[in-house]
Every structure is written in C-alpha cells, then in structure tokens.
Design a protein around this motif. Structure first.
Motif, mmCIF file in Angstrom:
data_model
loop_
_atom_site.group_PDB
_atom_site.id
_atom_site.type_symbol
_atom_site.label_atom_id
_atom_site.label_comp_id
_atom_site.label_asym_id
_atom_site.label_seq_id
_atom_site.Cartn_x
_atom_site.Cartn_y
_atom_site.Cartn_z
ATOM 1 N N LEU A 129 37.264 26.814 27.474
ATOM 2 C CA LEU A 129 37.824 27.668 28.517
ATOM 3 C C LEU A 129 36.896 27.745 29.720
ATOM 4 C CD1 LEU A 129 39.031 30.518 26.175
ATOM 5 C CD2 LEU A 129 40.543 29.125 27.581
ATOM 6 N N ARG A 130 37.429 27.458 30.894
ATOM 7 C CA ARG A 130 36.705 27.696 32.135
ATOM 8 C C ARG A 130 36.799 29.181 32.482
ATOM 9 N NH1 ARG A 130 39.340 23.793 36.385
ATOM 10 N NH2 ARG A 130 37.656 24.648 37.678
ATOM 11 N N PHE A 131 35.785 29.671 33.196
ATOM 12 C CA PHE A 131 35.689 31.106 33.458
ATOM 13 C C PHE A 131 35.451 31.336 34.942
ATOM 14 C CE2 PHE A 131 32.857 35.083 32.907
ATOM 15 C CZ PHE A 131 33.940 35.929 33.045
ATOM 16 N N GLY A 132 36.466 31.901 35.631
ATOM 17 C CA GLY A 132 36.370 32.140 37.063
ATOM 18 C C GLY A 132 35.916 33.548 37.388
ATOM 19 N N LEU A 133 35.067 33.653 38.418
ATOM 20 C CA LEU A 133 34.577 34.940 38.899
ATOM 21 C C LEU A 133 35.114 35.186 40.308
ATOM 22 C CD1 LEU A 133 30.858 34.680 37.734
ATOM 23 C CD2 LEU A 133 32.742 35.890 36.599
ATOM 24 N N GLU A 134 35.683 36.354 40.511
ATOM 25 C CA GLU A 134 36.281 36.700 41.800
ATOM 26 C C GLU A 134 35.446 37.754 42.508
ATOM 27 O OE1 GLU A 134 40.544 38.350 43.599
ATOM 28 O OE2 GLU A 134 40.100 38.574 41.466
ATOM 29 N N TYR A 135 34.955 37.403 43.683
ATOM 30 C CA TYR A 135 34.262 38.395 44.501
ATOM 31 C C TYR A 135 35.293 39.248 45.237
ATOM 32 C CZ TYR A 135 35.085 34.977 48.292
ATOM 33 O OH TYR A 135 35.658 34.106 49.189
ATOM 34 N N VAL A 136 34.890 40.471 45.586
ATOM 35 C CA VAL A 136 35.771 41.435 46.253
ATOM 36 C C VAL A 136 35.173 41.727 47.625
ATOM 37 C CG1 VAL A 136 36.717 43.773 46.137
ATOM 38 C CG2 VAL A 136 36.556 42.370 44.056
ATOM 39 N N GLY A 137 35.919 41.387 48.698
ATOM 40 C CA GLY A 137 35.342 41.306 50.020
ATOM 41 C C GLY A 137 35.350 42.525 50.931
ATOM 42 N N PRO A 138 36.278 43.482 50.802
ATOM 43 C CA PRO A 138 36.386 44.528 51.830
ATOM 44 C C PRO A 138 35.129 45.389 51.983
ATOM 45 C CG PRO A 138 38.366 44.451 50.492
ATOM 46 C CD PRO A 138 37.366 43.573 49.812
ATOM 47 N N LEU A 190 34.828 29.739 40.236
ATOM 48 C CA LEU A 190 35.284 30.729 41.199
ATOM 49 C C LEU A 190 36.762 31.075 41.028
ATOM 50 C CD1 LEU A 190 33.729 28.935 44.271
ATOM 51 C CD2 LEU A 190 32.992 31.203 43.492
ATOM 52 N N ILE A 191 37.101 32.315 41.311
ATOM 53 C CA ILE A 191 38.469 32.685 41.642
ATOM 54 C C ILE A 191 38.468 33.006 43.133
ATOM 55 C CG2 ILE A 191 40.318 34.367 41.368
ATOM 56 C CD1 ILE A 191 39.475 34.722 38.480
ATOM 57 N N LEU A 192 39.246 32.255 43.891
ATOM 58 C CA LEU A 192 39.356 32.491 45.325
ATOM 59 C C LEU A 192 40.604 33.317 45.609
ATOM 60 C CD1 LEU A 192 38.469 29.096 47.073
ATOM 61 C CD2 LEU A 192 37.025 31.121 46.778
ATOM 62 N N ASP A 193 40.462 34.287 46.487
ATOM 63 C CA ASP A 193 41.577 35.128 46.902
ATOM 64 C C ASP A 193 41.624 35.113 48.420
ATOM 65 O OD1 ASP A 193 43.178 37.392 47.671
ATOM 66 O OD2 ASP A 193 42.861 38.271 45.693
ATOM 67 N N SER A 194 42.789 34.809 48.986
ATOM 68 C CA SER A 194 42.902 34.770 50.446
ATOM 69 C C SER A 194 42.503 36.104 51.069
ATOM 70 C CB SER A 194 44.333 34.404 50.865
ATOM 71 O OG SER A 194 45.271 35.347 50.358
ATOM 72 N N ASP A 233 36.677 21.164 40.984
ATOM 73 C CA ASP A 233 36.052 21.566 39.723
ATOM 74 C C ASP A 233 35.389 22.936 39.794
ATOM 75 O OD1 ASP A 233 36.847 19.218 38.545
ATOM 76 O OD2 ASP A 233 34.918 18.206 38.829
ATOM 77 N N GLN A 234 35.110 23.413 41.000
ATOM 78 C CA GLN A 234 34.450 24.712 41.145
ATOM 79 C C GLN A 234 35.423 25.884 41.141
ATOM 80 O OE1 GLN A 234 32.167 23.185 44.759
ATOM 81 N NE2 GLN A 234 30.684 24.638 43.927
ATOM 82 N N ILE A 235 36.722 25.613 41.270
ATOM 83 C CA ILE A 235 37.714 26.684 41.414
ATOM 84 C C ILE A 235 38.572 26.759 40.154
ATOM 85 C CG2 ILE A 235 39.554 27.614 42.835
ATOM 86 C CD1 ILE A 235 38.552 25.816 45.109
ATOM 87 N N VAL A 236 38.629 27.933 39.570
ATOM 88 C CA VAL A 236 39.392 28.138 38.337
ATOM 89 C C VAL A 236 40.799 28.652 38.634
ATOM 90 C CG1 VAL A 236 39.479 29.392 36.145
ATOM 91 C CG2 VAL A 236 37.283 28.548 37.027
ATOM 92 N N ALA A 237 40.923 29.554 39.586
ATOM 93 C CA ALA A 237 42.231 30.133 39.926
ATOM 94 C C ALA A 237 42.189 30.641 41.361
ATOM 95 C CB ALA A 237 42.602 31.261 38.972
ATOM 96 N N VAL A 238 43.388 30.874 41.922
ATOM 97 C CA VAL A 238 43.518 31.321 43.314
ATOM 98 C C VAL A 238 44.550 32.439 43.390
ATOM 99 C CG1 VAL A 238 44.327 30.650 45.614
ATOM 100 C CG2 VAL A 238 42.815 29.116 44.337
ATOM 101 N N ASP A 284 43.865 21.825 41.829
ATOM 102 C CA ASP A 284 44.998 21.549 40.937
ATOM 103 C C ASP A 284 45.333 22.700 39.989
ATOM 104 O OD1 ASP A 284 42.895 21.513 39.128
ATOM 105 O OD2 ASP A 284 43.213 19.439 38.462
ATOM 106 N N GLY A 285 44.854 23.901 40.306
ATOM 107 C CA GLY A 285 45.091 25.024 39.406
ATOM 108 C C GLY A 285 46.161 25.981 39.885
ATOM 109 N N PRO A 286 46.248 27.157 39.236
ATOM 110 C CA PRO A 286 47.295 28.136 39.552
ATOM 111 C C PRO A 286 47.017 28.905 40.827
ATOM 112 C CG PRO A 286 45.856 28.986 37.840
ATOM 113 C CD PRO A 286 45.420 27.568 38.080
ATOM 114 N N VAL A 287 48.101 29.287 41.509
ATOM 115 C CA VAL A 287 48.039 30.159 42.683
ATOM 116 C C VAL A 287 49.038 31.288 42.444
ATOM 117 C CG1 VAL A 287 48.298 30.351 45.180
ATOM 118 C CG2 VAL A 287 47.495 28.199 44.179
ATOM 119 N N ARG A 288 48.566 32.526 42.445
ATOM 120 C CA ARG A 288 49.429 33.662 42.117
ATOM 121 C C ARG A 288 49.289 34.760 43.163
ATOM 122 N NH1 ARG A 288 44.805 34.063 37.643
ATOM 123 N NH2 ARG A 288 43.288 35.154 38.933
ATOM 124 N N ALA A 289 50.299 35.577 43.286
ATOM 125 C CA ALA A 289 50.261 36.714 44.206
ATOM 126 C C ALA A 289 49.621 37.919 43.520
ATOM 127 C CB ALA A 289 51.668 37.073 44.666
#
Length: 319
Positions: free
Chosen positions: A171-180, A212-216, A235-240, A283-288
């Motif tokens: 299992l790959r493990f993505g970390l999402e930073y929170v920007g505001p 990484l988990i990237l969030d717009s 390869d660096q991005i797990v989810a978006v 090539d991974g998932p993109v979700r709202a």
C-alpha cells in the motif's frame, strides 16, 4: 447532515440527471490528444453522502465515475468467492478501487497511537486482499503545544511506523498538507502547510510508498504554482482532491471548511492544476472534497449527481 425523506427526491433526481450525464461523460473523457490516465473518483464521505460499499459502487456506476473509495471493514468480511464476485462486478462496471483512509490516530497521545498501530496490519491486509494499493491521511498544520521541530520529529517517527506496515502490504501512503493561513496560524505553533514541507516529512519517513495527496484547494491557499506540480513525478502522488473556492475573499482569508465544488466559482485555476497533473502523467484517483453545506444538505442521489456533473466539467478542461 440530513438524510431523511430521500426516496421521492432520489427517484426524481435520477430521472433528471442520468441522461444528461452520459453526454457530459462522453465529452469529458475524450478531449485529450493523449488519453488521460487520472481517474474520476467517487468518495461519498467527502461530499457528505452516507453510503455503504455496495451503495457507493452503485452510485459510482450510475453517474459515470471510474473509481470508488474502498471500505476495508466491508472488504475484510468477504469470503474469497464473494470478493471474486465483487471484483468481477467492478470490472464489468469499469470501476476500480481508489484510495482508502488511514485509521491510526497519530496526532494525539502515545497510547492511542500504539493501539491504532496494533490494529493496522489487519486493516492493511483487508485492503491488500481486495487489490487496493493506495491509502492516505491529512496533516494538521498547527499545534497548541509542540514547536515545529518537536512536532516534525513526532510525525516522522510515528508515520514511519505506519508507512512501513502499509508498505509491507503493498500500500502506498499519501500525506495531505493543509494550506489555509486561517488554520495554520490559529494556534501557537504553525506546522506543515505546504508542498515543500510535506516533501521534507516524506524524506524523513524514508519508507517506500510514502507520497503526496495533492488538493487544488491547498495548492491554491499555499500560494503554489504550476511549476510546483510539474516538478513532481507520477510516482510521488498517491491521490488528488479537486475543489474550488468561494468568491470575494483573499487567498489568506479562505477558511478550510468552506469550499466549493470544482468549477463552481472559477477562483481556483483548475485548468492549470489538472493539465499539469496530466503533463506528468498522473494515473491515480481524483475526487471532490468541497466541505460544502449546500451539497451536504442534498439527498444522497442528488449530491452524487451534482458532484459528478461538476467533476466532469472540470475534467473537460484537460487538453
């Protein structure tokens, strides 16, 4: 969240939206000169819809999604034959499992962390058995008591242990930073709230599969640019996650729990965001994940339908 009185509204909404969505899906999936690899992902929880695994799969298929969030608890209870049947159903519906959550509480006391860590192998095994390869979580960007360095060391140590267990189960493990800024400046000690800082944590974890988990939304509120995305690899991005922002606020005035569906306002440059991801062949998932009160107040069927329409409109920007 209100989920009563759905039956009539669900039936009416389904009739209204299904025909229109098939046309939107066709145009959204065929605009590229080079076929996109990222997948339109349904995460019911992120849009405030209460749905079990079976209901989520049905929603995803009905409204033209290409991936759906896996439920480890449900999957772990299936027999081998039941799991085979489910995987065959997903294939027939042109769906795949996307990224699961990570249930260990690593943000609080040590005893609770260790308790969660002990349960993680069974959780990871259920996902691995179902063919799931992605998981993820988010990072709280502030702390009332720990300095940045102390918090960083604790995160690196704890998440290294988590990542190792997940990696051992494929299992790959993505970390999402929170920007505001409104959030990371809300307590005494700011913490990780940008892409470069998250990459530093991933380097400190130093276990295969950490990414990484990237969030717009967070890309926007962290004042990041196209160049930040183009410097990454697939390869660096797990989810978006894909979101828009309310109008009438400066970037540093945006509040994390008040977002909009993709394309709702045009405040966030989703064309640049998505096309940059496409350029690096993500090539991974993109979700709202809009945290939007109006969306959460809708009946489930209508909320999924509305989300699908917004997501496909955004995907049509990819060229």
């Amino acid at each position: 969240m209100q989920f009563s009185r759905r039956s009539f509204l669900q039936t009416a909404t389904a009739t209204l939206f299904t025909g229109a969505f098939s046309q939107i899906a066709s145009s959204a999936l065929s605009t590229n000169s080079e076929p996109r690899l990222m997948k339109l992902d349904l995460s019911c929880g992120r849009i405030g819809v209460k749905a079990d695994q079976r209901q989520a799969i049905d929603y995803a298929h009905k409204y033209g999604f290409e991936a759906v969030v896996p439920d480890a608890g449900y999957l772990g209870k299936l027999t081998d034959s039941q799991l085979d049947e489910l995987n065959s159903e997903l294939k027939s519906k042109k769906l795949v499992f996307s990224a699961a959550g990570m249930p260990v509480d690593f943000r609080n006391d040590e005893a609770k962390f260790q308790q969660g860590l002990q349960a993680l192998p069974a959780y990871a095994s259920s996902l691995q058995r179902a063919g799931v390869t992605r998981t993820g979580t988010w990072l709280m960007p502030t702390h009332a008591e720990l300095t940045y360095n102390a918090n960083f060391k604790r995160h690196a140590k704890r998440l290294k242990a988590v990542t190792q267990i997940l990696s051992d189960h494929g299992l790959r493990f993505g970390l999402e930073y929170v920007g505001p800024k409104t959030l990371w400046s809300s307590k005494k000690y700011p913490f990780i709230h940008s892409l470069p800082e998250t990459q530093e944590l991933i380097a400190a974890i130093d276990v295969k599969g950490a990414g990484l988990i990237l969030d717009s939304w967070h890309w926007y509120t962290a004042h990041e640019t196209q160049d930040d995305i183009l410097a990454l690899t697939n390869d660096q991005i797990v989810a978006v996650d894909l979101n828009d922002a309310p109008k009438g606020l400066e970037i540093d005035e945006q509040i994390d729990q008040k977002r909009e569906l993709p394309m709702a306002t045009g405040v966030i440059d989703l064309a640049t965001f998505l096309n940059s991801l496409n350029e690096i062949r993500y090539d991974g998932p993109v979700r709202a994940e809009p945290f939007n009160a109006a969306l959460r107040a809708m009946p489930g069927d209508q909320a999924v339908a509305t989300t699908a329409k917004a997501m496909k409109k955004a995907f049509a920007l990819i060229s």
